[in-house]
Write a protein that holds these residues in place. Structure first.
Motif: not given
Length: 357
Positions: A20, A164-167, A169, A201, A210-211, A291, A297, A300
């Motif tokens: 991780s 960092y992010y795979t999908e 947000v 946040t 998410d953000q 984005w 990241v 994203t």
């Protein structure tokens, strides 16, 4: 430079297929102490704790700043840094704004290269993988006095990194909290900026986001940043991003995206972005993408924007249709030596035999 190589490497405990981000650290770190008005020797030493007390001024009064950068390994095992001179310039801008001593180019770049070289086995290969590197400066003087400290430490630590992010947000457009204010420290990578962002946040996460997209402190009518990222908006086929200022961080990834977009022939406008213009573009169907970009990241893509109780869904574009994905692929290919580097951004880290003491 003084190099003390570890006798107890932990590399055998690192599984590049199962880790991780930010929780495991490479074998070594760089440290350099400032005292009596000057920096001492740069040292590469085994990674580990450093003794400090709760009276350390950096903890009490917030004199602390940092950088985020990465090292990449190509398919042949060569190791590269990406635009490290930009991080050197920016950490000194941050240090100056926080009344801390600036570091020399030799300290920063030579220490960085020595650390990456000695710990090159910690750089995982493969798509989305890298070694995340954290240079930082912080006050170490032991005193409970609200003044500029007299002692500091410059350090560099490193941790293996993956996507960092795979999908995509969802982000909430802030209409109350701000990341920075005019005359403040928004353009510095000051540790306190990040601490101040956590509570808003957290509230956004409780609402299902998410953000946050940060807006200006005076009117909350203009986009500034998103989470810990610079923000881009695509309306029709034009890309918009806010200009850097004393409130907006001059992101290395942001600048790279702008140059790569121009190289592709995309129209890029660096100008203030009104929240109402983005909301109206979403309603009339001209808003194509929003984005965020940053070192950690990379890119994203946002799937929804929250604004005044409404969730505004964004189009789901294919990778071929997405400017964000196209530019991300251009950047990553350049960073990992899969394509030519017309900008001269890649810096090869030579594999040297380091003398130890």
């Amino acid at each position: 430079m003084i190099i003390q190589k570890t006798e107890n490497s932990r590399i055998s405990m690192f599984d590049p297929q199962n880790f991780s981000f930010g929780n495991i650290f490479a074998d070594h770190m760089v440290i350099c102490e400032y005292e009596n008005g000057k920096w001492g020797d740069v040292k590469v030493v085994p990674y580990g704790p450093i003794p400090f007390t709760p009276a350390m001024m950096g903890v009490n009064y917030g004199q602390a700043c940092f950088e985020g950068m990465k090292a990449y390994k190509d398919k042949d095992g060569q190791v590269f840094l990406f635009r490290p001179e930009k991080n050197f310039e920016r950490i000194n801008k941050s240090a100056k704004r926080l009344a801390m001593p600036e570091v020399t180019e030799e300290m920063f770049l030579d220490g960085l290269k020595a650390l990456v070289n000695i710990d090159r086995d910690w750089i995982p290969q493969g798509e989305g993988n890298s070694l995340y590197i954290r240079p930082l400066i912080f006050a170490t003087e032991e005193a409970l006095k609200a003044r500029v400290a007299n002692k500091y430490m410059f350090a560099i630590v490193a941790t293996p990194a993956k996507m960092y992010y795979t999908e995509p947000v969802s982000v909430k457009i802030s209409d109350h909290y701000s990341r920075a204010a005019s005359g403040g420290v928004g353009s510095a990578k000051a540790a306190g900026n990040y601490a101040a962002s956590f509570y808003p946040t957290q509230l956004a996460i409780e609402e299902g986001y998410d953000q946050i997209i940060w807006t200006d402190d005076a009117t909350h009518e203009y986009f500034e940043e998103s989470g810990t990222m610079n923000v881009f908006v695509r309306i029709n086929d034009t890309i918009y991003t806010p200009p850097t200022s004393e409130k907006i961080l001059d992101g290395v990834t942001r600048d790279s995206f702008i140059q790569l977009a121009k190289k592709r022939g995309f129209t890029v406008k660096v100008e203030p972005i009104k929240v109402k213009d983005v909301v109206e573009a979403q309603k009339d169907g001209t808003l194509k993408e929003v984005w965020g970009v940053g070192t950690a990241v990379v890119t994203t893509v946002f799937q929804a924007l929250g604004y005044k109780g409404n969730k505004l869904e964004l189009p789901r574009l294919s990778d071929e249709e997405s400017f964000a994905v196209t530019l991300k692929n251009d950047l990553v290919s350049l960073q990992t030596n899969l394509t030519e580097d017309p900008f001269g951004w890649r810096v090869l880290v030579e594999k040297n035999i380091l003398e130890t003491v």
